[in-house]
Design an enzyme around this catalytic site. Structure first.
Site, short mmCIF file in Angstrom:
data_model
loop_
_atom_site.label_atom_id
_atom_site.label_comp_id
_atom_site.label_asym_id
_atom_site.label_seq_id
_atom_site.Cartn_x
_atom_site.Cartn_y
_atom_site.Cartn_z
N TYR A 65 0.82 -1.21 0.00
CA TYR A 65 0.00 0.00 0.00
C TYR A 65 0.86 1.26 0.00
O TYR A 65 0.49 2.26 -0.61
CB TYR A 65 -0.99 -0.01 1.17
CG TYR A 65 -2.23 -0.81 0.82
CD1 TYR A 65 -3.25 -0.25 0.07
CD2 TYR A 65 -2.35 -2.14 1.19
CE1 TYR A 65 -4.37 -0.98 -0.29
CE2 TYR A 65 -3.47 -2.89 0.84
CZ TYR A 65 -4.47 -2.30 0.09
OH TYR A 65 -5.58 -3.03 -0.27
N ARG A 68 1.86 1.86 -3.49
CA ARG A 68 0.74 2.45 -4.26
C ARG A 68 0.55 3.92 -3.88
O ARG A 68 0.30 4.77 -4.73
CB ARG A 68 -0.55 1.68 -4.00
CG ARG A 68 -0.53 0.28 -4.58
CD ARG A 68 -1.81 -0.47 -4.27
NE ARG A 68 -2.98 0.16 -4.87
CZ ARG A 68 -4.24 -0.12 -4.52
NH1 ARG A 68 -4.48 -0.99 -3.57
NH2 ARG A 68 -5.24 0.47 -5.12
N ASN A 100 -12.52 5.14 -6.17
CA ASN A 100 -11.05 5.20 -6.14
C ASN A 100 -10.54 5.57 -4.76
O ASN A 100 -11.18 6.32 -4.02
CB ASN A 100 -10.55 6.22 -7.16
CG ASN A 100 -10.90 5.79 -8.57
OD1 ASN A 100 -11.23 4.63 -8.80
ND2 ASN A 100 -10.83 6.71 -9.52
N VAL A 101 -9.34 5.06 -4.45
CA VAL A 101 -8.74 5.35 -3.15
C VAL A 101 -7.67 6.43 -3.26
O VAL A 101 -7.01 6.76 -2.28
CB VAL A 101 -8.17 4.06 -2.50
CG1 VAL A 101 -9.30 3.09 -2.16
CG2 VAL A 101 -7.15 3.37 -3.41
N ASP A 102 -7.50 7.01 -4.47
CA ASP A 102 -6.57 8.13 -4.61
C ASP A 102 -7.30 9.44 -4.31
O ASP A 102 -8.51 9.45 -4.09
CB ASP A 102 -5.95 8.13 -6.03
CG ASP A 102 -6.97 8.38 -7.13
OD1 ASP A 102 -7.74 9.36 -7.05
OD2 ASP A 102 -7.02 7.58 -8.10
N HIS A 117 -14.78 3.38 -1.30
CA HIS A 117 -13.81 2.34 -0.94
C HIS A 117 -12.66 2.88 -0.09
O HIS A 117 -11.59 2.27 -0.05
CB HIS A 117 -13.28 1.64 -2.20
CG HIS A 117 -14.33 0.83 -2.90
ND1 HIS A 117 -14.24 0.43 -4.22
CD2 HIS A 117 -15.51 0.34 -2.46
CE1 HIS A 117 -15.32 -0.28 -4.55
NE2 HIS A 117 -16.11 -0.33 -3.51
N CYS A 156 -2.89 3.05 21.18
CA CYS A 156 -2.88 1.70 21.76
C CYS A 156 -1.66 0.86 21.36
O CYS A 156 -1.50 -0.25 21.86
CB CYS A 156 -4.18 0.97 21.40
SG CYS A 156 -4.22 0.42 19.70
N THR A 194 -15.39 2.86 -15.04
CA THR A 194 -15.59 1.74 -14.11
C THR A 194 -16.14 0.53 -14.85
O THR A 194 -16.95 0.68 -15.77
CB THR A 194 -16.52 2.13 -12.93
OG1 THR A 194 -16.76 0.97 -12.13
CG2 THR A 194 -17.84 2.74 -13.38
N ASN A 219 -16.26 5.14 -21.30
CA ASN A 219 -15.31 4.04 -21.14
C ASN A 219 -14.80 3.64 -22.53
O ASN A 219 -15.60 3.59 -23.47
CB ASN A 219 -16.06 2.84 -20.49
CG ASN A 219 -15.12 1.82 -19.87
OD1 ASN A 219 -14.19 1.37 -20.51
ND2 ASN A 219 -15.39 1.48 -18.62
P1 OAD Z 1 -11.70 -1.71 -12.96
O1 OAD Z 1 -10.20 -1.87 -13.02
O2 OAD Z 1 -12.54 -2.91 -12.70
O3 OAD Z 1 -12.23 -1.04 -14.31
C1 OAD Z 1 -11.61 0.09 -14.84
C2 OAD Z 1 -12.41 0.51 -16.06
O4 OAD Z 1 -11.84 1.70 -16.57
C3 OAD Z 1 -12.43 -0.53 -17.20
O5 OAD Z 1 -13.78 -0.72 -17.60
C4 OAD Z 1 -11.62 0.16 -18.31
O6 OAD Z 1 -12.12 -0.17 -19.61
C5 OAD Z 1 -11.87 1.62 -17.98
N1 OAD Z 1 -10.85 2.56 -18.50
C6 OAD Z 1 -9.53 2.34 -18.72
N2 OAD Z 1 -8.94 3.46 -19.18
C7 OAD Z 1 -9.89 4.42 -19.24
C8 OAD Z 1 -9.91 5.79 -19.63
N3 OAD Z 1 -8.81 6.42 -20.06
N4 OAD Z 1 -11.09 6.46 -19.56
C9 OAD Z 1 -12.22 5.86 -19.14
N5 OAD Z 1 -12.26 4.56 -18.75
C10 OAD Z 1 -11.12 3.84 -18.79
O7 OAD Z 1 -11.93 -0.57 -11.88
P2 OAD Z 1 -13.22 -0.20 -11.03
O8 OAD Z 1 -14.46 -0.34 -11.83
O9 OAD Z 1 -12.91 1.11 -10.38
O10 OAD Z 1 -12.40 -2.17 -5.05
O11 OAD Z 1 -13.16 -1.34 -9.93
C11 OAD Z 1 -14.04 -1.28 -8.87
C12 OAD Z 1 -13.38 -1.80 -7.61
O12 OAD Z 1 -12.76 -3.07 -7.85
C13 OAD Z 1 -12.23 -0.96 -7.10
O13 OAD Z 1 -12.64 0.17 -6.39
C14 OAD Z 1 -11.55 -1.95 -6.18
C15 OAD Z 1 -11.54 -3.19 -7.07
O14 OAD Z 1 -11.53 -4.38 -6.46
C16 OAD Z 1 -11.87 -2.21 -3.80
O15 OAD Z 1 -10.69 -2.00 -3.60
C17 OAD Z 1 -12.86 -2.49 -2.73
#
Ligand code: OAD
Length: 251
Positions: A65, A68, A100-102, A117, A156, A194, A219
């Protein structure tokens, strides 16, 4: 640019922007799965992103982490983050919900970002849960594959953990409720970068669609759209969002 989408943005009263890892991709922030490259590639995410993994090997998990977090500290918000911040000045009401966590939305100027998240910056004690304030913002050379002892809680003495949601953990209840409430009230939802596969976050656009909002996916992977008021804009967020802003509101 699809004229129906432009019209929906121009006329909207409450815009909900729902973002995922793709919105930060153009800033060079690796997604959760991409982050397991190089020296980290031999680890399974389920081995790193769980409370059990942290209990078993805190140095391994904290090291990952911190690597990251250092990558995010070096990254800059991109045009997609900045356009979302600008949209808040153009529509009567905007709610921003991110998986996102950023902190790139905040650094682009967005306020009151709902983090479903958690955050890489918001570490807390693994035992007593109290916030840990001591993480340095100074850039350290991210060292891939480096184990690192987590700091100790000043209250603690237990290990400090990253403030993110791990597999098997609940999402922060207040944040999730605010996101669901906004999804029920908004008239336009922009789902940006996403995959929409991770629940319960993935319910946010579904609730908006069920409540009659127009739903637009941004996307590079085109989304199969079902509803009459659902649209897919295929392309990178850093290109499409500025185009959409210009088409709806001019320069
Ligand atoms: P994913 O990594 O599952 O999906 C990222 C999406 O971004 C994909 O559909 C890509 O096609 C798209 N993508 C890539 N480049 C892009 C761009 N330049 N513009 C627009 N879209 C683009 O990420 P999340 O959907 O965020 O959870 O994943 C959800 C959760 O899964 C995260 O928050 C994390 C992970 O497990 C936890 O940590 C709890």
């Amino acid at each position: 640019m699809n004229p129906a989408v432009v019209e929906a943005l121009r006329n909207c009263r409450h815009l909900l922007v729902f973002t995922g890892a793709g919105v930060s991709a153009e800033s060079g922030v690796p997604t959760f799965r991409d982050a397991l490259t190089g020296l980290w590639a031999r680890f399974d995410p389920a081995r790193l992103a769980t409370p059990e993994a942290f209990s078993a090997d805190p140095e391994l998990v904290w090291g990952w982490y911190e690597w990251r977090r250092q990558r995010v500290l070096r990254a800059m918000p991109n045009l997609a983050h900045r356009t979302i911040a600008e949209l808040a000045r153009r529509v009567p009401r905007l709610t921003l919900v991110t998986q996102n966590v950023d902190d790139l939305h905040e650094r682009a100027g967005s306020q009151d970002v709902i983090h479903l998240h958690g955050s890489l910056q918001a570490s807390r004690c693994f035992e007593c849960g109290r916030a840990h304030e001591g993480l340095s913002d100074e850039l350290d050379e991210p060292q891939e594959g480096r184990r690192l002892a987590p700091p100790r809680c000043v209250h603690c003495g237990a290990a400090v953990r990253p403030g993110v949601v791990w597999f098997g953990e609940s999402l922060p209840q207040a944040a999730l409720q605010r996101a669901f409430d906004a999804a029920g009230e908004c008239d336009l939802l922009l789902s940006v970068g996403t995959s929409g596969l991770v629940y319960p976050a993935a319910q946010v656009p579904q609730i908006a669609a069920r409540s009659g909002a127009c739903v637009v996916h941004v996307n590079p992977q085109p989304e199969a759209v079902g509803g009459a008021r659902e649209y897919s804009l295929a392309g990178a967020a850093g290109t499409l969002l500025p185009q959409l802003l210009r088409a709806a509101f001019g320069d």
